[in-house]
Design a protein around this motif. Sequence first.
Motif, PDB file in Angstrom:
ATOM      1  N   LEU A   1       0.949  -1.243   0.053  1.00  0.00           N
ATOM      2  CA  LEU A   1       0.110  -0.084  -0.203  1.00  0.00           C
ATOM      3  C   LEU A   1       0.904   1.236   0.280  1.00  0.00           C
ATOM      4  O   LEU A   1       0.830   2.089  -0.813  1.00  0.00           O
ATOM      5  CB  LEU A   1      -0.877   0.004   1.239  1.00  0.00           C
ATOM      6  CG  LEU A   1      -2.181  -1.049   1.158  1.00  0.00           C
ATOM      7  CD1 LEU A   1      -2.989  -1.001   2.133  1.00  0.00           C
ATOM      8  CD2 LEU A   1      -2.885  -0.573  -0.007  1.00  0.00           C
ATOM      9  N   HIS A   2       1.895   1.456   0.781  1.00  0.00           N
ATOM     10  CA  HIS A   2       2.794   2.399   0.830  1.00  0.00           C
ATOM     11  C   HIS A   2       3.446   2.427  -0.513  1.00  0.00           C
ATOM     12  O   HIS A   2       3.715   3.839  -1.085  1.00  0.00           O
ATOM     13  CB  HIS A   2       3.628   2.398   1.996  1.00  0.00           C
ATOM     14  CG  HIS A   2       3.122   2.577   3.350  1.00  0.00           C
ATOM     15  ND1 HIS A   2       2.395   3.759   3.768  1.00  0.00           N
ATOM     16  CD2 HIS A   2       2.710   1.723   4.256  1.00  0.00           C
ATOM     17  CE1 HIS A   2       1.977   3.642   5.036  1.00  0.00           C
ATOM     18  NE2 HIS A   2       2.047   2.257   5.478  1.00  0.00           N
ATOM     19  N   ALA A   3       4.005   1.543  -0.960  1.00  0.00           N
ATOM     20  CA  ALA A   3       4.647   1.590  -2.428  1.00  0.00           C
ATOM     21  C   ALA A   3       3.864   2.248  -3.469  1.00  0.00           C
ATOM     22  O   ALA A   3       4.230   2.998  -4.228  1.00  0.00           O
ATOM     23  CB  ALA A   3       5.180   0.158  -2.818  1.00  0.00           C
ATOM     24  N   LEU A   4       2.477   1.610  -3.382  1.00  0.00           N
ATOM     25  CA  LEU A   4       1.348   2.182  -4.620  1.00  0.00           C
ATOM     26  C   LEU A   4       1.087   3.555  -4.050  1.00  0.00           C
ATOM     27  O   LEU A   4       1.065   4.686  -5.104  1.00  0.00           O
ATOM     28  CB  LEU A   4       0.157   1.476  -4.228  1.00  0.00           C
ATOM     29  CG  LEU A   4       0.213  -0.045  -4.795  1.00  0.00           C
ATOM     30  CD1 LEU A   4      -0.932  -0.839  -4.526  1.00  0.00           C
ATOM     31  CD2 LEU A   4       0.318  -0.085  -6.374  1.00  0.00           C
ATOM     32  N   GLY A   5       0.994   3.974  -2.818  1.00  0.00           N
ATOM     33  CA  GLY A   5       0.855   5.611  -2.477  1.00  0.00           C
ATOM     34  C   GLY A   5       2.172   6.312  -3.253  1.00  0.00           C
ATOM     35  O   GLY A   5       1.636   7.510  -3.582  1.00  0.00           O
ATOM     36  N   ARG A   6       3.157   5.962  -2.762  1.00  0.00           N
ATOM     37  CA  ARG A   6       4.603   6.766  -2.965  1.00  0.00           C
ATOM     38  C   ARG A   6       4.619   7.013  -4.932  1.00  0.00           C
ATOM     39  O   ARG A   6       4.908   7.869  -5.406  1.00  0.00           O
ATOM     40  CB  ARG A   6       6.036   5.762  -2.596  1.00  0.00           C
ATOM     41  CG  ARG A   6       7.102   6.301  -3.264  1.00  0.00           C
ATOM     42  CD  ARG A   6       8.160   5.687  -2.773  1.00  0.00           C
ATOM     43  NE  ARG A   6       9.285   5.953  -3.613  1.00  0.00           N
ATOM     44  CZ  ARG A   6      10.457   5.030  -3.501  1.00  0.00           C
ATOM     45  NH1 ARG A   6      10.268   3.853  -3.260  1.00  0.00           N
ATOM     46  NH2 ARG A   6      11.470   5.439  -4.431  1.00  0.00           N
TER      47      ARG A   6
END
Length: 129
Positions: free
Chosen positions: A16-21
Amino acid sequence: MPLVRIDAMNADGDRLHALGRAVHEALGETIGSPPDDLFQVLTSHHGERSVLRYGQYLGVPRDDGVVFVEITLRAGRAPEVKRALYRRIAELAQAYAGTEPRNVLVTLIQNASADWSFGYGLAQYEPGG
């Protein structure tokens, strides 16, 4: 200024954090969104209490790696800028989260400056707030 909602199937916190980034960087690169303009809702769906449904619309072979990206932002970008944004999100989602570009569905919801309040009950984009 953009408000981003990302929904993914069976995504752990790292994904999720990678997608947000990926989305945040793509917004900066293509539409000039400032680095500190970070407003995101990241949600994983595990099939029990929350579900994502998808089809093969327009011949795109999606699978459980599907990611829905919804971006609310002020209107006014040219179609070529939007296309560059879609491309860059797909590229960075693959690079950072391993998401295949075919599984990245992006929608834009456009509005006007008066439709935003960033706190204090003010319309910061409007004269007189």
